[in-house]
Scaffold this active site. Structure first.
Site, PDB file in Angstrom:
ATOM      1  N   HIS A  84       0.868  -1.175   0.000  1.00 59.62           N
ATOM      2  CA  HIS A  84       0.000   0.000   0.000  1.00 59.62           C
ATOM      3  C   HIS A  84       0.902   1.220   0.000  1.00 59.62           C
ATOM      4  O   HIS A  84       1.695   1.429   0.909  1.00 59.62           O
ATOM      5  CB  HIS A  84      -0.915   0.018   1.224  1.00 59.62           C
ATOM      6  CG  HIS A  84      -1.894   1.136   1.192  1.00 59.62           C
ATOM      7  ND1 HIS A  84      -3.132   0.993   0.619  1.00 59.62           N
ATOM      8  CD2 HIS A  84      -1.827   2.403   1.628  1.00 59.62           C
ATOM      9  CE1 HIS A  84      -3.789   2.137   0.714  1.00 59.62           C
ATOM     10  NE2 HIS A  84      -3.008   3.012   1.329  1.00 59.62           N
ATOM     11  N   CYS A  85       0.790   2.020  -1.031  1.00 59.74           N
ATOM     12  CA  CYS A  85       1.653   3.194  -1.189  1.00 59.74           C
ATOM     13  C   CYS A  85       1.024   4.389  -0.477  1.00 59.74           C
ATOM     14  O   CYS A  85      -0.097   4.787  -0.794  1.00 59.74           O
ATOM     15  CB  CYS A  85       1.861   3.501  -2.671  1.00 59.74           C
ATOM     16  SG  CYS A  85       2.957   4.899  -2.931  1.00 59.74           S
ATOM     17  N   LEU A  86       1.733   4.939   0.482  1.00 59.71           N
ATOM     18  CA  LEU A  86       1.204   6.082   1.219  1.00 59.71           C
ATOM     19  C   LEU A  86       1.271   7.369   0.405  1.00 59.71           C
ATOM     20  O   LEU A  86       0.538   8.319   0.684  1.00 59.71           O
ATOM     21  CB  LEU A  86       1.982   6.256   2.524  1.00 59.71           C
ATOM     22  CG  LEU A  86       1.846   5.092   3.508  1.00 59.71           C
ATOM     23  CD1 LEU A  86       2.743   5.314   4.697  1.00 59.71           C
ATOM     24  CD2 LEU A  86       0.410   4.927   3.936  1.00 59.71           C
ATOM     25  N   ASN A  90      -3.026   4.365  -2.243  1.00 61.26           N
ATOM     26  CA  ASN A  90      -3.622   3.327  -3.067  1.00 61.26           C
ATOM     27  C   ASN A  90      -2.697   2.107  -3.049  1.00 61.26           C
ATOM     28  O   ASN A  90      -1.526   2.234  -2.737  1.00 61.26           O
ATOM     29  CB  ASN A  90      -3.797   3.835  -4.499  1.00 61.26           C
ATOM     30  CG  ASN A  90      -4.991   3.251  -5.180  1.00 61.26           C
ATOM     31  OD1 ASN A  90      -5.545   2.273  -4.726  1.00 61.26           O
ATOM     32  ND2 ASN A  90      -5.370   3.831  -6.307  1.00 61.26           N
TER      33      ASN A  90
END
Length: 92
Positions: A84-86, A90
């Site tokens: 999960h890319c902060l 997303n």
């Protein structure tokens, strides 16, 4: 001659900035491949893999392909999830 060089420099900078913002918002707004409970599990499988290769998500309470993982931040199962890319909030 310097005014033409400055104009080219500014236009190139604006072109690159607009491209970066366009890609950022596309990544931010795109669907990373959430599993829908209403879809058949056969629609989510990779062609050529047997349907017996399924796992079960205890949190979502649904069958999912082996390659799918549950994202604790999105609270959904995602196909082919890496992390999960902060930065874009997303899954990637």
């Amino acid at each position: 001659a310097s005014s033409i060089a400055q104009w080219l420099h500014c236009s190139f900078y604006l072109l690159l900035t607009m491209g970066q913002l366009s890609h950022y918002f596309t990544c931010f707004a795109s669907n990373p491949g959430y599993l829908n409970a209403g879809r058949s599990i056969v629609q989510h499988r990779i062609p050529g893999t047997p349907t017996s290769e399924l796992s079960y998500c205890r949190i979502c309470r649904m069958a999912r392909p082996v390659r799918a993982h549950h994202c604790g931040r999105c609270n959904r199962c995602v196909l082919r999830m890496d992390h999960h890319c902060l930065w874009v909030d997303n899954c990637a």
